[in-house]
Design an enzyme around this catalytic site. Structure first.
Site, PDB file in Angstrom:
ATOM      1  N   ASN A   7      -7.597  76.202  31.475  1.00 50.10           N
ATOM      2  CA  ASN A   7      -7.336  76.313  32.915  1.00 50.10           C
ATOM      3  C   ASN A   7      -7.531  77.779  33.301  1.00 50.10           C
ATOM      4  O   ASN A   7      -6.663  78.607  33.058  1.00 50.10           O
ATOM      5  CB  ASN A   7      -5.894  75.845  33.196  1.00 50.10           C
ATOM      6  CG  ASN A   7      -5.508  76.037  34.651  1.00 50.10           C
ATOM      7  OD1 ASN A   7      -6.361  76.285  35.509  1.00 50.10           O
ATOM      8  ND2 ASN A   7      -4.222  75.920  34.938  1.00 50.10           N
ATOM      9  N   HIS A 102      -0.377  71.062  39.675  1.00 46.96           N
ATOM     10  CA  HIS A 102       0.069  72.215  38.884  1.00 46.96           C
ATOM     11  C   HIS A 102       1.195  72.927  39.636  1.00 46.96           C
ATOM     12  O   HIS A 102       1.172  73.001  40.868  1.00 46.96           O
ATOM     13  CB  HIS A 102      -1.113  73.174  38.660  1.00 46.96           C
ATOM     14  CG  HIS A 102      -0.804  74.226  37.630  1.00 46.96           C
ATOM     15  ND1 HIS A 102      -0.016  75.314  37.914  1.00 46.96           N
ATOM     16  CD2 HIS A 102      -1.168  74.348  36.326  1.00 46.96           C
ATOM     17  CE1 HIS A 102       0.090  76.060  36.818  1.00 46.96           C
ATOM     18  NE2 HIS A 102      -0.603  75.494  35.840  1.00 46.96           N
ATOM     19  N   GLU A 159       4.844  71.198  31.762  1.00 40.95           N
ATOM     20  CA  GLU A 159       4.790  72.665  31.753  1.00 40.95           C
ATOM     21  C   GLU A 159       6.114  73.199  32.285  1.00 40.95           C
ATOM     22  O   GLU A 159       6.443  73.008  33.455  1.00 40.95           O
ATOM     23  CB  GLU A 159       3.662  73.156  32.667  1.00 40.95           C
ATOM     24  CG  GLU A 159       2.294  72.761  32.193  1.00 40.95           C
ATOM     25  CD  GLU A 159       1.235  73.727  32.700  1.00 40.95           C
ATOM     26  OE1 GLU A 159       0.580  74.354  31.871  1.00 40.95           O
ATOM     27  OE2 GLU A 159       1.095  73.868  33.932  1.00 40.95           O
ATOM     28  N   SER A 196       2.194  79.186  27.858  1.00 39.18           N
ATOM     29  CA  SER A 196       2.082  80.222  26.821  1.00 39.18           C
ATOM     30  C   SER A 196       1.631  79.679  25.465  1.00 39.18           C
ATOM     31  O   SER A 196       2.124  80.114  24.410  1.00 39.18           O
ATOM     32  CB  SER A 196       3.398  80.996  26.685  1.00 39.18           C
ATOM     33  OG  SER A 196       3.670  81.696  27.885  1.00 39.18           O
TER      34      SER A 196
END
Ligand code: PGA
Length: 228
Positions: A7, A102, A159, A196
């Protein structure tokens, strides 16, 4: 088969995209030999550049492994929606996956759960697989907005907000707990983790799920290739 999604967010211009792809091409051997699928999600204006490069420079066996993704899509069909990119606008480009919802879209562009559900519907109708991003806190209301028949067709990316771009990847135990929660709502769908992820922790996540969504560590070819 594990998914590695790059991404790139709002990074890179066309030359930088071409440079990245040229360097990545050197990894062809490794790409072909692994049971991975790589999805490259460039900024929308550069989707055509990746599509062109892939058609011109990757042979079919590599093209099977490297797919084109987008980072967002309009919740509306083709029509009078200035500035929006509809699914129809992408016809002719080999887009197979779309990241939707997102947290950065929800935070900076105020996308609602309904917007995300409409984006999911646009994708599924067009045969593009939506990668729906969910948070620990909102997963039930996010899922509730999506049509029942669409839930199992989504890939779900968990996420954790504090893990995105911070260098503080989420502990595996917590990711597993959230995955159990997600399954209650989305059923037996593919689950991936993002936040991460890098070459030193990717293996831990791939052991417990179907793939990873990678931001920062996808920007430099050497970091991304190290994950292969
Ligand atoms: P990160 O971003 O890898 O830089 O944490 C992941 C994402 O937001 O998709």
């Amino acid at each position: 088969m594990k998914l590695l999604i790059a991404n790139w967010k709002s990074h890179k211009n066309s030359q930088e995209v071409l440079d990245w792809l040229e360097s990545f091409k050197k990894e062809e051997g490794r790409i072909k030999n692994k049971n991975n699928k790589i999805i490259i999600a460039p900024p929308m204006s550069l989707v055509g550049v990746v599509d062109w490069f892939s058609r011109e420079h990757f042979d079919n066996s590599v093209r099977e492994k490297i797919n084109l993704g987008i980072q967002d899509i309009s919740p509306y069909p083709m029509g009078k929606y200035t500035g929006a990119i509809s699914i129809k606008n992408l016809e002719g480009l080999d887009v197979k996956y779309a990241i939707v919802g997102h947290s950065e879209r929800r935070r900076y562009f105020h996308e609602t759960h309904n917007d995300v559900a409409n984006k999911v519907a646009q994708c599924i109708d067009a045969g593009i697989t939506p990668v729906v991003c969910v948070d620990d806190e909102y997963v039930s209301s996010q899922a509730a907005a999506i049509k029942q028949e669409h839930l199992e067709k989504c890939i779900v990316a968990y996420e954790e907000l504090s893990a995105i771009g911070s260098g503080k990847n989420e502990p595996i135990e917590h990711v597993q707990e959230v995955f159990s929660e997600i399954k209650k709502y989305f059923g037996e769908t593919k689950l991936i983790y993002g936040g991460s992820v890098n070459a030193s922790n990717v293996q831990d996540y791939l052991e417990i799920c179907d793939g990873v969504l990678v931001g920062s560590a996808s920007l430099k070819v050497e970091d991304f290739a190290a994950m292969l």
